[in-house]
Design a protein around this motif. Structure first.
Motif, PDB file in Angstrom:
ATOM      1  N   ASN A 156      99.496  -5.900 -33.955  1.00  0.00           N
ATOM      2  CA  ASN A 156      98.644  -5.234 -32.972  1.00  0.00           C
ATOM      3  C   ASN A 156      99.228  -5.236 -31.571  1.00  0.00           C
ATOM      4  O   ASN A 156      98.708  -4.551 -30.683  1.00  0.00           O
ATOM      5  N   ASP A 157     100.301  -5.995 -31.325  1.00  0.00           N
ATOM      6  CA  ASP A 157     100.973  -5.905 -30.039  1.00  0.00           C
ATOM      7  C   ASP A 157     101.602  -4.527 -29.877  1.00  0.00           C
ATOM      8  O   ASP A 157     101.446  -3.869 -28.845  1.00  0.00           O
ATOM      9  N   ARG A 158     102.301  -4.084 -30.907  1.00  0.00           N
ATOM     10  CA  ARG A 158     102.903  -2.743 -30.871  1.00  0.00           C
ATOM     11  C   ARG A 158     101.810  -1.680 -30.811  1.00  0.00           C
ATOM     12  O   ARG A 158     101.917  -0.698 -30.067  1.00  0.00           O
ATOM     13  N   LEU A 159     100.751  -1.866 -31.593  1.00  0.00           N
ATOM     14  CA  LEU A 159      99.631  -0.925 -31.561  1.00  0.00           C
ATOM     15  C   LEU A 159      99.080  -0.806 -30.146  1.00  0.00           C
ATOM     16  O   LEU A 159      98.808   0.299 -29.662  1.00  0.00           O
ATOM     17  N   ALA A 160      98.908  -1.931 -29.471  1.00  0.00           N
ATOM     18  CA  ALA A 160      98.359  -1.910 -28.113  1.00  0.00           C
ATOM     19  C   ALA A 160      99.263  -1.145 -27.162  1.00  0.00           C
ATOM     20  O   ALA A 160      98.780  -0.390 -26.304  1.00  0.00           O
ATOM     21  N   ALA A 161     100.586  -1.318 -27.291  1.00  0.00           N
ATOM     22  CA  ALA A 161     101.516  -0.593 -26.426  1.00  0.00           C
ATOM     23  C   ALA A 161     101.434   0.905 -26.671  1.00  0.00           C
ATOM     24  O   ALA A 161     101.459   1.711 -25.730  1.00  0.00           O
TER      25      ALA A 161
END
Length: 371
Positions: A156-161
């Motif tokens: 979800n870090d990549r999703l958030a970006a």
């Protein structure tokens, strides 16, 4: 206060990603008290005048305890089962917590295909925009009940970006169980008795020399490596980032005075160029000679058939492909103007030797992004 921290503190639109460890416990599932404290901090930021989109991890973690599981599942079917239970609990918990402030919550579940597919990408963007205009809080999560290994974001870090760019946010805040970026493991002491140093600000690659980033913990898929990758992705897209501990959420969202900040590149990539570079799946590869690599990667020139020495994969006009040098290293990405079968017949030929309908660039400069 530095310019980057002030920029994040004053951002009118922010995306806040909250990690699994900040919301769930392996034995008891969702921690409502911690979630309420986070909602309090988010509400304070909204009352200060900012639009906030929440990217919430924790769906699988929230489903572990109700299903009687002893640890985070590793097989896909059990992960999806846990997510199906946990997503319901997570959405209800966010809705209940924000109801204390008469806020309505809208759940937005995304898969990687919703970002890589241009039509789905636009639909997701419209949904987020409309929720914001209607005064609702969008709570975004990866749709783990249907996502597979092949089509998931990875964490979800990549999703958030990606959501930060999708929504045109002014800043991204990553909250988890770490209080910033260190040049090593802050829990350990090296042979010289030295503890890891907190890196307060990152303005470029030189600030990351010697940094060692680890993987995730028991409840989440992310770790410092994924947070660092997401922060660099976001900053590259023109969105500054704050990485801080969830326990410091109130301070992080009030004045951005804690954690590590990542400065954004001076110019934000257009939505199309960001999609080409970071969001779209590559459908194939074009191998370029040295001259073509220099032209497209350094000079941002259009790609002509004469500079292509090989074609890999099956793709069609309008698809995104990777442009690689003769060693196989990816040097750029772009949207092709022809099908792979047509390009295979054009390889190495000058424009004047081609039929009139094949004399356009294989990839126009406006559809190219160096990597």
């Amino acid at each position: 206060m530095s310019d980057v921290r002030e920029q994040i503190a004053r951002a009118r639109s922010i995306v806040v990603k909250i990690g699994s460890s900040a919301l769930t416990d392996l034995h008891d599932g969702l921690d409502r008290a911690r979630l309420d404290r986070l909602a309090d901090a988010l509400e304070a930021r909204m009352r200060a005048g900012s639009d906030v989109i929440v990217v919430s991890s924790g769906a699988i973690g929230a489903g572990i305890a109700p299903l009687g599981l002893k640890k985070r599942p590793t097989d896909l079917a059990t992960k999806q089962a846990a997510a199906s239970v946990g997503q319901l609990a997570l959405a209800h918990a966010w809705g209940t917590s924000f109801h204390r402030y008469n806020r309505t919550v809208g759940q937005v579940l995304l898969t990687a295909d919703d970002i890589s597919n241009r039509a789905h990408h636009a639909n997701a963007q419209r949904t987020l925009d409309r929720l914001r205009l209607l005064g609702a809080v969008a709570v975004v999560n990866e749709n783990d009940t249907v996502a597979t290994t092949e089509i998931r974001f990875g964490d979800n870090d990549r999703l958030a970006a990606l959501v930060a760019h999708l929504a045109g946010a002014d800043a991204l805040v990553l909250l988890s169980d770490v209080d910033g970026l260190y040049d090593g493991d802050p829990r350990k002491v090296d042979a010289d008795g030295r503890r890891a140093r907190l890196i307060s600000e990152v303005h470029g690659p030189e600030d990351l020399d010697g940094v060692i980033a680890g993987s995730g913990g028991a409840l989440g898929t992310g770790g410092m490596a994924s947070k660092l990758a997401a922060a660099r992705l976001s900053a590259d897209a023109g969105v500054p980032v704050l990485l801080a501990a969830a326990e410091q959420a109130a301070q992080a969202l009030a004045d951005a005075s804690v954690g590590t900040v990542f400065a954004a590149r001076p110019e934000r990539l257009s939505a199309r160029r960001f999609w080409v570079r970071h969001a779209a799946d590559a459908s194939g590869r074009l191998v370029l000679d040295d001259g073509a690599v220099t032209a497209v990667a350094r000079r941002r020139r259009s790609l002509l058939a004469a500079g292509i020495v090989g074609v890999s994969g099956r793709f069609y006009d309008g698809d995104v492909v990777e442009l690689v040098d003769t060693t196989g290293a990816v040097r750029a990405r772009g949207v092709v103007a022809y099908d792979s079968e047509d390009i295979a017949l054009m390889v190495g030929r000058s424009t004047t030797d081609l039929a009139p309908e094949l004399r356009r660039p294989v990839i126009h400069a406006d559809d190219l992004v160096a990597v």
